[in-house]
Design a protein around this motif. Sequence first.
Motif: not given
Ligand code: PLP
Length: 406
Positions: A106-110, A192-194
């Motif tokens: 449901n989210s980026g963190a997840e 890593l984030e590209p």
């Molecule tokens: N990863 C990256 C690269 C992000 O930019 C973010 C949010 O800004 C997240 C993870 C976290 O995503 P979320 O806020 O949906 O949990």
Amino acid sequence: MSVEQAPVHRADFDQVMVPNYAPAAFIPVRGLGSRVWDQAGRELVDFSGGIAVNVLGHCHPALVGALTVQGNQLWHVSNVFTNEPALRLAKKLVDATFAERVFFCNSGAEANEAAFKLARRVAFELYGEEKYEIVAALNSFHGRTLFTVTVGGQSKYSDGFGPKITGIKHVPFNDLDALKAAVSDKTCAVVLEPIQGEGGVLPADLAYLQGARALCDQFNALLVFDEVQSGMGRSGELFAYMHYGVTPDILSSAKSIGGGFPMAAMMTTEKLAKHLGVGVHGTTYGGNPLACAVGNAVMDVVNTPEVLAGVKAKHQLFRTRLEKIGEQYGVFSEVRGMGLLIGCVLTDAWKGKAKDIFNAAEQQDLMILQAGPDVVRFAPSLVIENADIEEGLNRFERAIIKLTQA
Ligand code: PLP
């Protein structure tokens, strides 16, 4: 049938909400394309895209249509059952990427939590309990759960919550020698984030990602790309890794994947996915039919040559004008980023003033973003009209002029 609702105001926020956000003074109530209207009927141009989420702008007919049809059909069944929209979307993602298996959440963190747990699980099962270290980049951002703030390289988000997850090493981004020094037989993953998003819209160097891939292969570690911000067309390719030709083992996607509906995915290979067997990981809402119906519509529109080529062309429109503004008013030392994730680095004279620029833009009826105090960020809809780009940039220039005169 509509039910009369009590009026609410920005001041109510401070009375009823946890004060972890400091929202703007106005409340948006309606959006269409790249325009947003507030409670007073004021019209704003939206270059913020809900922080790189509203990939097709506001109320795109394909998304409204998908949501409405699915909303009248089936909302939620839990993962005790699978559902058609989830299977369709997973197939599309598998067809379009390196991935062979998808986990919806449901989210980026997840999505990152799932990615990190998978990496640790794989290492634990294949190599034993000593292989658990995660190497990540300083100034990176991966979400706000305790695991993800700890992997994210910003102590301001991870300090003050008691003991952190152990076994995380941080190295400077784009520094291959530092990465080489940190990775060892104990490493289970390099994360890593590209394109570092929150950290200032900073794309990785090609040699860095290639070097990270080689190190992971050498040390039996997994390469995890966090494409929560850079993915789903934002870079001008479906995922930013495609620009580099460097393929991860695990990829996290969120934000744009749902076009504004909260959803996310962790994608990986069949061989690795096997380590998340029945009951090892899960989430109630992940792959919910309503979210996946919207996700399918997003994917159908975004993953087309026209839209992706449009992103690259619109990048140029932004870049040319922003470079000109930067030069004319001495405000930017660099305009960087890919596709429609653009960062303008403030010159020494303007350092720390990204929030002032954000406020000045709002005064000119323009929504923008910052990425830290020194970078102004733009993450508009991927299908923003060229006329809206021009109008928004006119407003942006007026904001800069106002600030220079202040
Ligand atoms: N990863 C990256 C690269 C992000 O930019 C973010 C949010 O800004 C997240 C993870 C976290 O995503 P979320 O806020 O949906 O949990």
